[in-house]
Design a protein around this motif. Structure first.
Motif, PDB file in Angstrom:
ATOM      1  N   ASP A 120      37.206  37.228  34.905  1.00  0.00           N
ATOM      2  CA  ASP A 120      38.517  37.686  33.604  1.00  0.00           C
ATOM      3  C   ASP A 120      37.835  39.347  33.477  1.00  0.00           C
ATOM      4  N   ILE A 121      37.627  39.579  34.707  1.00  0.00           N
ATOM      5  CA  ILE A 121      37.585  41.906  34.641  1.00  0.00           C
ATOM      6  C   ILE A 121      38.593  41.837  35.747  1.00  0.00           C
ATOM      7  N   ASP A 122      39.494  41.362  36.263  1.00  0.00           N
ATOM      8  CA  ASP A 122      41.112  42.333  37.118  1.00  0.00           C
ATOM      9  C   ASP A 122      42.200  41.848  35.806  1.00  0.00           C
ATOM     10  N   ASN A 123      43.186  42.076  36.502  1.00  0.00           N
ATOM     11  CA  ASN A 123      44.687  41.048  36.131  1.00  0.00           C
ATOM     12  C   ASN A 123      44.864  40.326  36.618  1.00  0.00           C
ATOM     13  N   GLY A 124      43.823  40.338  37.517  1.00  0.00           N
ATOM     14  CA  GLY A 124      44.275  38.736  38.699  1.00  0.00           C
ATOM     15  C   GLY A 124      43.704  38.972  40.003  1.00  0.00           C
ATOM     16  N   PRO A 125      43.876  38.678  40.928  1.00  0.00           N
ATOM     17  CA  PRO A 125      43.231  38.965  42.340  1.00  0.00           C
ATOM     18  C   PRO A 125      44.319  39.414  43.566  1.00  0.00           C
ATOM     19  N   ASP A 126      45.696  39.437  42.796  1.00  0.00           N
ATOM     20  CA  ASP A 126      46.239  40.731  43.599  1.00  0.00           C
ATOM     21  C   ASP A 126      46.426  42.116  42.427  1.00  0.00           C
ATOM     22  N   TRP A 127      45.670  42.148  41.445  1.00  0.00           N
ATOM     23  CA  TRP A 127      46.091  43.145  40.743  1.00  0.00           C
ATOM     24  C   TRP A 127      44.976  43.190  40.069  1.00  0.00           C
TER      25      TRP A 127
END
Length: 228
Positions: free
Chosen positions: A148-155
């Motif tokens: 959980d290090i980003d807002n997701g793989p695309d963001w």
């Protein structure tokens, strides 16, 4: 109770190797902002808890096996760590966090109210490192990776994080997982492309679990299993 008219108050602002990271208070909530991008706050935690629970569930019945070890990618506001530490079924709990500021906010700052008990748990270890670098360099293996290090793989929060969701990064994830181990990735929205990348990288039982939210598109957890 947070009002739409409350003015956010900056509690700390740091410039680090990955840019600016800010902790601010907005009413009753604490929020983490990275390079001007809202990451997370202390409003709920359902997504983070489901991330951990979904990974444990995907491991299947433990049936007397040793307690599974989990790596949590990203300390954030501490929901994932606190939830894992509250569950006696987990063994070693390793949290990889690249921002010294976030670690400090938990150890001696406002976020300690959420994580102090989990940080004191003897199963818990905090590693200050970039997640990709840690996965490449560590000789340790885990039963589950909860990312959980980003807002997701695309963001992603920073451009360098793209590599984590690419074939080479997923290969590093697979190497850090024991046979039958689970990769769980939180995302603010589903990604069919990422599901395809997971399958092409050799993961099995790829699926996406939705997390209902108050407004907008549901959050999701992407789940995938390393062949046993």
């Amino acid at each position: 109770m947070t009002s739409a008219y409350d003015t956010p108050v900056v509690l700390d602002r740091r410039d680090g190797p990955y840019g600016e990271v800010v902790l601010r208070r907005h009413g009753d909530l604490l929020q983490i902002i990275a390079n001007g991008c809202f990451l997370m706050d202390t409003s709920d935690g359902r997504s983070e808890r489901l991330l951990v629970d979904a990974a444990l569930g995907a491991l299947g019945p433990l049936d007397g096996r040793d307690r599974p070890d989990v790596l949590i990618g990203g300390l954030g506001v501490g929901f994932s760590l606190a939830h894992a530490a509250a569950d006696a079924r987990w063994g070693r709990i390793t949290v990889v966090e690249r921002e010294r500021a976030v670690i400090d906010w938990h150890r001696e700052g406002p976020l300690s109210a959420l994580s102090a008990e989990a940080l004191a748990d003897p199963r818990t270890e905090i590693v200050e490192a970039d997640l990709l670098a840690h996965l490449r360099e560590t000789s340790a293996t885990y039963d589950a990776l909860c990312l959980d290090i980003d807002n997701g793989p695309d963001w992603t929060v920073t451009d360098g994080n793209d590599g984590l969701y690419a074939p080479a990064g997923l290969a590093d994830c697979a190497r850090a997982l024991r046979p039958g181990g689970v990769l769980a990735v939180w995302s603010a929205q589903p990604s069919a492309v990422f599901e395809g990348t997971l399958r092409n990288a050799g993961f099995q039982q790829v699926r996406t679990e939705e997390i209902p939210v108050a407004r907008g598109v549901p959050d999701v957890v992407h789940l995938a299993v390393v062949p046993g």
